[in-house]
Scaffold this active site. Structure first.
Site, PDB file in Angstrom:
ATOM      1  N   ARG A 241      15.985  66.735 -17.336  1.00  0.00           N
ATOM      2  CA  ARG A 241      15.404  67.861 -18.086  1.00  0.00           C
ATOM      3  C   ARG A 241      14.865  67.433 -19.451  1.00  0.00           C
ATOM      4  NH1 ARG A 241      15.778  73.680 -18.162  1.00  0.00           N
ATOM      5  NH2 ARG A 241      16.253  74.542 -20.207  1.00  0.00           N
TER       6      ARG A 241
ATOM      7  N   ILE B  75      10.677  76.778 -21.577  1.00  0.00           N
ATOM      8  CA  ILE B  75      11.340  76.222 -20.399  1.00  0.00           C
ATOM      9  C   ILE B  75      12.591  77.068 -20.220  1.00  0.00           C
ATOM     10  CG2 ILE B  75      12.395  74.368 -21.794  1.00  0.00           C
ATOM     11  CD1 ILE B  75      12.424  72.630 -19.243  1.00  0.00           C
ATOM     12  N   SER B  76      12.775  77.624 -19.019  1.00  0.00           N
ATOM     13  CA  SER B  76      13.851  78.583 -18.778  1.00  0.00           C
ATOM     14  C   SER B  76      15.225  77.940 -18.903  1.00  0.00           C
ATOM     15  CB  SER B  76      13.701  79.190 -17.385  1.00  0.00           C
ATOM     16  OG  SER B  76      12.436  79.774 -17.227  1.00  0.00           O
ATOM     17  N   GLN B  77      16.207  78.792 -19.187  1.00  0.00           N
ATOM     18  CA  GLN B  77      17.615  78.389 -19.249  1.00  0.00           C
ATOM     19  C   GLN B  77      18.013  77.766 -17.896  1.00  0.00           C
ATOM     20  OE1 GLN B  77      19.976  81.891 -19.411  1.00  0.00           O
ATOM     21  NE2 GLN B  77      21.862  80.847 -19.980  1.00  0.00           N
TER      22      GLN B  77
END
Ligand code: SAH
Length: 223
Positions: free
Chosen positions: A43, A69-71
């Site tokens: 990530r 950027i999503s959790q």
């Protein structure tokens, strides 16, 4: 790694392993393929250099204007809700960093990732290419129109909020196919799992979320 002590460099592998246990497994993510893939996907290479040290934090991170950027938990839950087995063709809307695209590429047969921001579309395509993903095609454009050329899809994943799911997605999804979409506006959104049954959406609500809006193109979105 050289022979020197690397105390200054964050140990991303350890952070990633902890993320999988504490943020995903302990909160109920069960799909072992999703857990394994997120345990391997770096990530830190999808976030901006300024956010790299925070890559495994339990929240979304800024990418660009109108993009985050999503959790990790939300990425995992959305992916799990698609119920992928490995051979599916998936339409992804709002690809942003390409993190979700790469995860999908690991878990299905073919991904069509649509991103409205041409700058983001360019950089995510380059990143996925550099990582050697050959089963993802990135399309710069308005995801509200889906991507007709590669339809029908087995699944749709949208990472931007909309008050109603796009009619194009319903048309381009096969009967029995699944769409995972945050529905709602500024006041609040709920992550929904929509199944196409006899040509209509059958809706199941998952949990409250907060996504950036699925927006109309602006002049600066012209490639
Ligand atoms: N899945 C991404 C999240 C990106 S945030 C990630 O984890 O990195 C949502 C993205 O949707 C933004 O990149 C934004 O540019 C994009 N977006 C907004 N409206 C869109 C539209 N109409 N079509 C395609 N993408 C859109």
């Amino acid at each position: 790694m050289g022979p020197w002590p690397s105390s200054a460099a964050p140990d991303f592998a350890a952070q990633r392993a902890a993320m999988v246990v504490r943020q995903l497994r302990e909160r109920g993510i069960r799909d072992e393929r999703v857990l394994r893939a997120m345990g391997a996907l770096p990530r830190e290479l999808f976030v901006t250099p300024e956010e790299r040290a925070r890559a495994y934090e339990d929240n979304a991170l800024p990418l660009a204007e109108g993009a985050t950027i999503s959790q990790p938990y939300v990425v995992a839950a959305m992916t799990e809700a698609l119920g992928l087995g490995g051979t599916e063709k998936v339409l992804e809307i709002g690809a942003g960093s390409g993190y979700q695209s790469a995860l999908l590429a690991e878990l299905c047969g073919e991904v069509h990732a649509v991103e409205l921001d041409p700058e983001l579309a360019r950089s995510l395509a380059a990143r996925l290419e550099a990582f050697g993903y050959h089963n993802v095609q990135v399309h710069a454009g308005d995801g509200r129109l889906g991507w007709d050329a590669a339809a029908p899809y087995d699944a749709v994943l949208c990472a931007a909020a909309t008050s109603t799911p796009s009619p194009a997605w319903l048309v381009q999804l096969r009967e029995g196919g699944v769409a995972v979409v945050p529905l709602g506006g500024e006041e609040g959104q709920i992550l929904c799992r929509l199944v196409k049954r006899r040509g209509r959406w059958q809706r199941e609500d998952l949990f409250p979320v907060r996504f950036v809006p699925l927006r109309a193109p602006r002049s600066e979105d012209e490639p």
